[in-house]
Design an enzyme around this catalytic site. Structure first.
Site, mmCIF file in Angstrom:
data_model
loop_
_atom_site.group_PDB
_atom_site.id
_atom_site.type_symbol
_atom_site.label_atom_id
_atom_site.label_comp_id
_atom_site.label_asym_id
_atom_site.label_seq_id
_atom_site.Cartn_x
_atom_site.Cartn_y
_atom_site.Cartn_z
ATOM 1 N N GLN A 10 14.120 1.542 28.288
ATOM 2 C CA GLN A 10 13.851 1.902 29.522
ATOM 3 C C GLN A 10 14.756 2.787 29.947
ATOM 4 O O GLN A 10 15.929 2.846 29.662
ATOM 5 C CB GLN A 10 13.851 0.610 30.502
ATOM 6 C CG GLN A 10 12.948 0.886 31.570
ATOM 7 C CD GLN A 10 12.662 -0.433 32.303
ATOM 8 O OE1 GLN A 10 12.380 -1.521 31.576
ATOM 9 N NE2 GLN A 10 12.328 -0.410 33.541
ATOM 10 N N SER A 88 16.454 -2.369 23.383
ATOM 11 C CA SER A 88 15.667 -3.436 24.324
ATOM 12 C C SER A 88 14.192 -3.389 24.104
ATOM 13 O O SER A 88 13.673 -3.538 22.863
ATOM 14 C CB SER A 88 16.154 -2.811 25.654
ATOM 15 O OG SER A 88 15.793 -4.017 26.507
ATOM 16 N N LEU A 89 13.291 -2.619 24.969
ATOM 17 C CA LEU A 89 11.876 -2.521 24.770
ATOM 18 C C LEU A 89 11.494 -1.821 23.577
ATOM 19 O O LEU A 89 10.502 -1.988 22.806
ATOM 20 C CB LEU A 89 11.563 -1.517 25.960
ATOM 21 C CG LEU A 89 10.386 -0.815 25.806
ATOM 22 C CD1 LEU A 89 9.041 -1.751 25.932
ATOM 23 C CD2 LEU A 89 10.047 0.342 26.897
ATOM 24 N N ARG A 113 5.636 -8.514 29.122
ATOM 25 C CA ARG A 113 7.081 -8.301 29.357
ATOM 26 C C ARG A 113 7.398 -7.755 30.527
ATOM 27 O O ARG A 113 8.166 -8.242 31.461
ATOM 28 C CB ARG A 113 7.648 -7.532 28.064
ATOM 29 C CG ARG A 113 9.203 -7.639 28.108
ATOM 30 C CD ARG A 113 9.615 -6.897 26.787
ATOM 31 N NE ARG A 113 11.065 -6.506 26.482
ATOM 32 C CZ ARG A 113 11.813 -5.873 27.094
ATOM 33 N NH1 ARG A 113 11.532 -4.812 27.585
ATOM 34 N NH2 ARG A 113 13.481 -5.700 26.728
ATOM 35 N N HIS A 196 18.305 -8.734 30.430
ATOM 36 C CA HIS A 196 19.501 -8.932 29.373
ATOM 37 C C HIS A 196 20.724 -10.053 29.963
ATOM 38 O O HIS A 196 21.757 -9.791 29.474
ATOM 39 C CB HIS A 196 20.051 -7.770 28.586
ATOM 40 C CG HIS A 196 18.923 -7.117 28.062
ATOM 41 N ND1 HIS A 196 18.261 -7.553 26.931
ATOM 42 C CD2 HIS A 196 18.460 -5.752 28.137
ATOM 43 C CE1 HIS A 196 17.347 -6.632 26.416
ATOM 44 N NE2 HIS A 196 17.468 -5.565 27.081
ATOM 45 N N GLN A 245 15.653 -12.014 23.039
ATOM 46 C CA GLN A 245 16.373 -10.827 23.400
ATOM 47 C C GLN A 245 16.393 -10.641 25.165
ATOM 48 O O GLN A 245 17.254 -9.903 25.647
ATOM 49 C CB GLN A 245 15.536 -9.775 23.118
ATOM 50 C CG GLN A 245 16.020 -8.172 23.103
ATOM 51 C CD GLN A 245 14.790 -7.303 23.371
ATOM 52 O OE1 GLN A 245 14.379 -7.195 24.551
ATOM 53 N NE2 GLN A 245 14.592 -6.350 22.572
#
Length: 293
Positions: A10, A88-89, A113, A196, A245
């Protein structure tokens, strides 16, 4: 000498992303239209012609970046990764590249998500901040000083660049402490919430159900996962790491170090922007980097 393919998260989005791909490649066009059907709205209209504010909404941003990355990968011939990773993503994009997930299942999980994270942000108003020019251990030490507010290290992006995450009050106070401790900058980020961090626990629980119900294949090459920067090929372990995660830090610095230790000399970023190429260069000066965007 191994070739690593890496996928952005992102923040890499931009208006117009994927438009040329859609117009010039029939396979890409088919995949984009399939995505519109799966999502139940024309995400391509927002990606190609929307406003920056529309594109910035989490439920749009995450599938948009995933689609741009994955469709680029699927329509570029002769890509054979020796290892993959995503920020991440981007870890979901990486799991398409090494055949763990189908395009359809990957997109459904990313949409789930994004929606779950959006709901978690509404339950716990929260934020993130970028900390520059301070040792990781010192940032972690200051985060631990907060006992009544949530403040944690969230993204280990490269040496001297760490993102913290937590409650609005906690992160604001932490920025002042970090600057007093010698950080060059400690800047609040324009994000929807404390990604996170433990504040994403409601989203983690929602995503856990969706991931548990999704079939994961054995990968064609290892994925280096954010939670501990280690390579994985066992579908069940990959699932668990993907769930964890959401409430764990993204260990990108450690991931790139581990990939180079395991033989990666060439890193190709697939998707919008070139942020990861810059981070790789700061972590491993000898690495060769390029991008497909």
């Amino acid at each position: 000498m191994k070739h690593a393919y890496i996928f952005p998260g992102q923040g890499a989005q931009f208006v117009g992303m994927g438009k040329n791909l859609y117009e010039q490649n029939e396979t890409a066009r088919d995949l984009f239209e399939k995505a519109n059907d799966i999502l139940g709205f024309r995400i391509t209209d927002i990606m190609f012609n929307g406003t920056a504010d529309e594109l910035k909404q989490t439920n749009v941003t995450q599938p948009a970046i995933f689609l741009h990355s994955v469709i680029l990968f699927e329509t570029t011939p002769d890509l054979k990764p020796d290892m993959v990773a995503g920020h991440s993503l981007g870890e979901f994009s990486a799991l398409i590249a090494n055949k763990v997930l189908s395009f359809e299942d990957g997109l459904r999980l990313v949409a789930k998500r994004a929606a779950a994270m959006q709901r978690a942000c509404e339950i716990n108003p929260s934020t993130m901040a970028a900390v520059l020019g301070l040792d990781d251990a010192r940032v972690e030490e200051i985060c631990r000083e907060f006992t009544t507010e949530v403040v944690v290290a969230a993204n280990y992006n490269c040496p001297g660049q760490l993102v913290i995450s937590g409650s609005n009050e906690g992160v604001t106070q932490a920025c002042e402490k970090l600057k007093a401790a010698g950080a060059k900058r400690a800047l609040l980020l324009q994000v929807g919430g404390a990604f996170h961090s433990p504040l994403m626990e409601p989203a983690r629980q929602e995503l856990q159900e969706a991931i548990a119900a999704t079939h994961f294949n054995t990968p064609t090459c290892p994925v280096y996962q954010n939670v501990d920067a280690m390579p994985y090929s066992d579908p069940q372990l990959i699932k668990q790491n993907l769930i964890n995660q959401l409430t764990s830090p993204v260990r990108w610095t450690q991931t790139v170090i581990k990939m180079t230790e395991d033989g990666a000399t060439h890193f190709t970023e697939v998707g919008p922007g070139n942020v990861l190429q810059g981070l790789v260069k700061k972590i491993s000066k000898d690495a060769q980097t390029d991008g497909i965007s």
